[in-house]
Design an enzyme around this catalytic site. Structure first.
Site, PDB file in Angstrom:
ATOM      1  N   GLU A   1       2.678  -1.827  -2.727  1.00 55.46           N
ATOM      2  CA  GLU A   1       1.826  -1.007  -2.413  1.00 55.46           C
ATOM      3  C   GLU A   1       0.952  -0.367  -1.827  1.00 55.46           C
ATOM      4  O   GLU A   1       1.094   0.667  -0.908  1.00 55.46           O
ATOM      5  CB  GLU A   1       0.317  -1.592  -3.468  1.00 55.46           C
ATOM      6  CG  GLU A   1       1.274  -1.203  -5.235  1.00 55.46           C
ATOM      7  CD  GLU A   1       2.587  -0.498  -5.635  1.00 55.46           C
ATOM      8  OE1 GLU A   1       1.440   1.503  -5.634  1.00 55.46           O
ATOM      9  OE2 GLU A   1       3.358   0.313  -5.677  1.00 55.46           O
TER      10      GLU A   1
ATOM     11  N   HIS B   1       4.564   7.924  -1.937  1.00 56.63           N
ATOM     12  CA  HIS B   1       5.034   6.882  -2.142  1.00 56.63           C
ATOM     13  C   HIS B   1       6.229   6.879  -2.684  1.00 56.63           C
ATOM     14  O   HIS B   1       6.992   4.979  -2.479  1.00 56.63           O
ATOM     15  CB  HIS B   1       3.798   6.817  -2.627  1.00 56.63           C
ATOM     16  CG  HIS B   1       3.333   5.859  -3.266  1.00 56.63           C
ATOM     17  ND1 HIS B   1       2.022   4.505  -2.480  1.00 56.63           N
ATOM     18  CD2 HIS B   1       3.607   4.721  -4.707  1.00 56.63           C
ATOM     19  CE1 HIS B   1       2.734   3.742  -4.046  1.00 56.63           C
ATOM     20  NE2 HIS B   1       2.920   3.583  -4.663  1.00 56.63           N
ATOM     21  N   GLU B   2       6.897   7.131  -3.877  1.00 59.79           N
ATOM     22  CA  GLU B   2       7.428   6.630  -5.228  1.00 59.79           C
ATOM     23  C   GLU B   2       9.051   6.689  -4.035  1.00 59.79           C
ATOM     24  O   GLU B   2       9.726   5.483  -4.391  1.00 59.79           O
ATOM     25  CB  GLU B   2       7.773   7.829  -5.822  1.00 59.79           C
ATOM     26  CG  GLU B   2       6.679   7.746  -6.851  1.00 59.79           C
ATOM     27  CD  GLU B   2       5.978   6.110  -6.755  1.00 59.79           C
ATOM     28  OE1 GLU B   2       6.762   5.515  -7.397  1.00 59.79           O
ATOM     29  OE2 GLU B   2       5.046   6.085  -7.573  1.00 59.79           O
TER      30      GLU B   2
ATOM     31  N   HIS C   1       9.174   2.947  -1.995  1.00 59.49           N
ATOM     32  CA  HIS C   1       9.413   1.838  -3.262  1.00 59.49           C
ATOM     33  C   HIS C   1      11.128   1.869  -2.864  1.00 59.49           C
ATOM     34  O   HIS C   1      11.372   0.659  -2.883  1.00 59.49           O
ATOM     35  CB  HIS C   1       8.448   2.196  -4.461  1.00 59.49           C
ATOM     36  CG  HIS C   1       7.998   1.415  -4.595  1.00 59.49           C
ATOM     37  ND1 HIS C   1       6.994   0.588  -4.253  1.00 59.49           N
ATOM     38  CD2 HIS C   1       6.165   2.486  -4.624  1.00 59.49           C
ATOM     39  CE1 HIS C   1       5.828   0.839  -4.489  1.00 59.49           C
ATOM     40  NE2 HIS C   1       5.622   1.245  -5.290  1.00 59.49           N
TER      41      HIS C   1
END
Length: 299
Positions: free
Chosen positions: A225, A146-147, A150
């Site tokens: 997100e 997930h990071e 980003h």
């Protein structure tokens, strides 16, 4: 105490730098700007230099600020088995995402993780001791995905630009409105304007317009997100691990991150509002669950 002093000195240096920059810009472009903006030409320069310039400086300093504010310590994997797994996992996900491996850090705190940095190939991924101890490796791998997503999506830069432009408009319009109100009924007698009234209106309008700007930024952040969750699913080849990680977070109390890092964290809270940087965990899980049957990610 040292952290507070350093924080104050950094902000003072930034304010001085921006003040000098706005003066130089107006010195070289003042006449051209006056043709378009008239009496508000210097205010235009001031607003955009402080609005966008402040956001850009924050972005460029985001990594050291993040380490400073959370106490995150960069690791290289030699510290122990858990740290080695963490570094190797970030390296693997970075290769899959086709970016250079970011710095990896650990900080003391409740369950959370974040990514930051001005450039895709020079970023930072940090996880808390709480999330490391309370998640399985596969769940934590999804969080790291997930990071990394980003970073790959350039969310830090885009969010910075949106915030900067909105800050500039807030600074500009709050002062224009205050100028109009303070001079109402004065006709040509500009010098008789009420300075106290002017500052009060600036203060009220900055708060009011700032709230509107915050709603816009948070709406964008919530959208990103969902994209980062989907990005993690693609990197791992399935949304199952990300779903499991989000469910795990639903049973935990996410750690509170500094305001500058909240949008890039894995979680803010279980529910969402207009001022939330993250959608609710339920909405995120539902969005990933819809892709379970038709998902065709990267194995």
């Amino acid at each position: 105490m040292k952290r507070v002093v350093l924080f104050l000195l950094t902000n003072l240096a930034v304010m001085i730098a921006l003040s000098i920059t706005s003066s130089l810009v107006f010195m070289f472009l003042g006449q051209n700007l006056e043709q378009f903006f008239g009496q508000y030409s210097y205010l235009v320069v001031f607003a955009f230099v402080f609005g966008i310039g402040g956001s850009l400086i924050s972005l460029l300093l985001s990594k050291p600020i993040a380490k400073f504010s959370t106490g995150a310590q960069v690791i290289d994997g030699s510290e122990g088995q858990a740290e080695r797994w963490l570094v190797e996992t970030v390296a693997d996900l970075s290769r899959r995402a086709n970016i250079k491996m970011p710095e990896v850090a650990i900080y003391e705190g409740a369950a959370n993780a974040f990514a930051t940095g001005a450039f895709k190939n020079s970023a930072l991924v940090a996880v808390s001791t709480g999330i490391m101890s309370q998640m399985t490796k596969e769940e934590l791998r999804a969080v790291l995905g997930h990071e990394i997503s980003h970073i790959t999506n350039g969310d830090m830069v885009t969010l910075c630009l949106i915030q900067g432009v909105l800050n500039a408009f807030v600074i500009f319009f709050s002062r224009v409105i205050a100028h109009i109100v303070a001079n109402a009924g004065n006709g040509e007698r500009r010098r008789s304007s009420n300075p106290f009234l002017y500052m009060m209106v600036v203060w009220v309008m900055e708060i009011s317009l700032g709230l509107i700007a915050m709603i816009i930024v948070c709406a964008f952040s919530r959208k990103r997100e969902f994209a980062a969750d989907a990005g993690s699913a693609n990197l791992l080849g399935s949304p199952s691990s990300m779903i499991a990680a989000l469910r795990r977070l639903g049973n935990l109390q996410p750690g509170v991150l500094p305001d500058s890092l909240k949008a890039m964290g894995i979680a803010e809270g279980k529910k969402a509002s207009l001022f939330s940087t993250h959608p609710s965990l339920e909405d995120r899980i539902n969005a990933l669950s819809l892709s379970l049957n038709s998902f065709s990610g990267v194995a």
